[in-house]
Scaffold this motif. Structure first.
Motif, PDB file in Angstrom:
ATOM      1  N   GLY A   1      -0.846  -1.155  -5.618  1.00  0.00           N
ATOM      2  CA  GLY A   1      -1.153  -2.854  -4.819  1.00  0.00           C
ATOM      3  C   GLY A   1      -1.669  -1.759  -3.412  1.00  0.00           C
ATOM      4  N   LEU A   2      -1.951  -2.888  -2.362  1.00  0.00           N
ATOM      5  CA  LEU A   2      -1.642  -2.563  -1.151  1.00  0.00           C
ATOM      6  C   LEU A   2      -0.903  -2.989  -0.278  1.00  0.00           C
ATOM      7  CD1 LEU A   2      -5.534  -3.994  -1.034  1.00  0.00           C
ATOM      8  CD2 LEU A   2      -5.048  -1.887  -1.574  1.00  0.00           C
ATOM      9  N   SER A   3      -1.051  -2.776   1.342  1.00  0.00           N
ATOM     10  CA  SER A   3      -0.227  -3.699   2.189  1.00  0.00           C
ATOM     11  C   SER A   3      -0.739  -2.948   3.343  1.00  0.00           C
ATOM     12  CB  SER A   3       1.489  -2.044   2.103  1.00  0.00           C
ATOM     13  OG  SER A   3       1.815  -2.222   2.781  1.00  0.00           O
ATOM     14  N   TRP A   4      -0.464  -4.248   4.127  1.00  0.00           N
ATOM     15  CA  TRP A   4      -0.945  -4.495   5.319  1.00  0.00           C
ATOM     16  C   TRP A   4      -0.340  -4.049   6.597  1.00  0.00           C
ATOM     17  CZ3 TRP A   4      -5.234  -8.096   5.609  1.00  0.00           C
ATOM     18  CH2 TRP A   4      -4.767  -8.776   5.175  1.00  0.00           C
ATOM     19  N   LEU A   5      -1.189  -2.942   7.185  1.00  0.00           N
ATOM     20  CA  LEU A   5      -0.310  -2.743   8.446  1.00  0.00           C
ATOM     21  C   LEU A   5       0.089  -3.383   9.914  1.00  0.00           C
ATOM     22  CD1 LEU A   5      -1.833   0.632   8.692  1.00  0.00           C
ATOM     23  CD2 LEU A   5       0.289   0.330   7.532  1.00  0.00           C
ATOM     24  N   ILE A   6       1.207  -3.293  10.134  1.00  0.00           N
ATOM     25  CA  ILE A   6       1.871  -4.648  11.409  1.00  0.00           C
ATOM     26  C   ILE A   6       1.026  -4.328  12.175  1.00  0.00           C
ATOM     27  CG2 ILE A   6       3.291  -5.416  12.663  1.00  0.00           C
ATOM     28  CD1 ILE A   6       5.657  -5.534  10.813  1.00  0.00           C
ATOM     29  N   ARG A   7       0.764  -3.192  13.245  1.00  0.00           N
ATOM     30  CA  ARG A   7       0.092  -2.895  13.902  1.00  0.00           C
ATOM     31  C   ARG A   7      -1.033  -3.053  13.730  1.00  0.00           C
ATOM     32  NH1 ARG A   7      -0.870   3.829  15.275  1.00  0.00           N
ATOM     33  NH2 ARG A   7       0.959   3.522  14.044  1.00  0.00           N
ATOM     34  N   ASP A   8      -2.259  -2.992  13.273  1.00  0.00           N
ATOM     35  CA  ASP A   8      -3.527  -3.474  13.132  1.00  0.00           C
ATOM     36  C   ASP A   8      -4.021  -4.303  12.509  1.00  0.00           C
ATOM     37  OD1 ASP A   8      -3.960  -1.739  11.517  1.00  0.00           O
ATOM     38  OD2 ASP A   8      -4.683  -0.353  12.423  1.00  0.00           O
ATOM     39  N   GLN A   9      -2.993  -5.272  11.177  1.00  0.00           N
ATOM     40  CA  GLN A   9      -2.947  -6.080  10.680  1.00  0.00           C
ATOM     41  C   GLN A   9      -4.345  -5.260   9.515  1.00  0.00           C
ATOM     42  OE1 GLN A   9      -1.908  -9.266   9.294  1.00  0.00           O
ATOM     43  NE2 GLN A   9       0.034  -7.609  10.593  1.00  0.00           N
ATOM     44  N   THR A  10      -4.319  -3.785   9.424  1.00  0.00           N
ATOM     45  CA  THR A  10      -5.508  -3.439   8.498  1.00  0.00           C
ATOM     46  C   THR A  10      -4.430  -3.067   7.229  1.00  0.00           C
ATOM     47  OG1 THR A  10      -4.711  -1.213   9.456  1.00  0.00           O
ATOM     48  CG2 THR A  10      -7.043  -2.116   9.763  1.00  0.00           C
ATOM     49  N   ILE A  11      -5.332  -2.591   5.849  1.00  0.00           N
ATOM     50  CA  ILE A  11      -5.240  -2.411   4.497  1.00  0.00           C
ATOM     51  C   ILE A  11      -4.822  -1.306   4.410  1.00  0.00           C
ATOM     52  CG2 ILE A  11      -4.709  -5.133   4.012  1.00  0.00           C
ATOM     53  CD1 ILE A  11      -7.243  -3.847   2.304  1.00  0.00           C
ATOM     54  N   VAL A  12      -4.076  -0.733   3.378  1.00  0.00           N
ATOM     55  CA  VAL A  12      -3.623   0.942   2.611  1.00  0.00           C
ATOM     56  C   VAL A  12      -2.978   0.557   1.272  1.00  0.00           C
ATOM     57  CG1 VAL A  12      -3.631   2.001   5.058  1.00  0.00           C
ATOM     58  CG2 VAL A  12      -1.589   0.933   3.822  1.00  0.00           C
ATOM     59  N   PRO A  13      -3.476   1.565   0.681  1.00  0.00           N
ATOM     60  CA  PRO A  13      -2.600   1.616  -0.744  1.00  0.00           C
ATOM     61  C   PRO A  13      -1.571   2.029  -0.724  1.00  0.00           C
ATOM     62  CG  PRO A  13      -4.897   3.409   0.002  1.00  0.00           C
ATOM     63  CD  PRO A  13      -4.527   2.078   0.704  1.00  0.00           C
ATOM     64  N   ALA A  14      -1.058   1.463  -2.039  1.00  0.00           N
ATOM     65  CA  ALA A  14       0.432   1.662  -2.014  1.00  0.00           C
ATOM     66  C   ALA A  14       0.631   2.424  -3.516  1.00  0.00           C
ATOM     67  CB  ALA A  14       1.077   0.693  -1.500  1.00  0.00           C
TER      68      ALA A  14
END
Length: 120
Positions: free
Chosen positions: A44-57
């Protein structure tokens, strides 16, 4: 799933120092399947806390039922881009989530780590 927000960055930081200052804010699965006895895979996807962008996981794990802990984990986070990991805006969440379907083996993963030993 919320325990992964802390566990995954810790595991990644052992090999990738930049993860000591980054954290996840939810892993949202497109796929969550049981793959064996005490084993599962999440894509799925995960949010990165630092900049609230998304990346696949991609997470595949095995749990030791005797002591209720992660026995083995294969973790892949983020897609490699020209300047490091691609960070997509959260506004494209739905589009990015469904873009993953069936592509997990085609992604050039920015981060990969295996933790522990898988028992048979």
């Amino acid at each position: 799933m919320s325990a992964f927000n802390y566990f995954i960055p810790e595991v990644l930081a052992e090999l990738y120092p930049e993860w000591t200052s980054d954290a996840l804010d939810d892993v949202i699965p497109l796929v969550a399947d049981r793959t064996g006895e005490r084993e599962a895979v999440f894509i799925g996807l995960s949010w990165l806390i630092r900049d609230q962008t998304i990346v696949p996981a991609y997470l595949q794990l095995q749990i030791d039922s005797a002591i209720e802990r992660v026995n083995w984990l294969e973790c892949r986070i983020g897609e490699r881009g020209p300047q490091g990991m691609l960070r997509r805006p959260g506004s494209s969440f739905d589009k990015q989530l469904y873009r993953l379907q069936g592509r997990e083996d085609q992604i050039d993963w920015a981060y990969r780590v295996t933790y522990g030993e898988k028992s048979s």
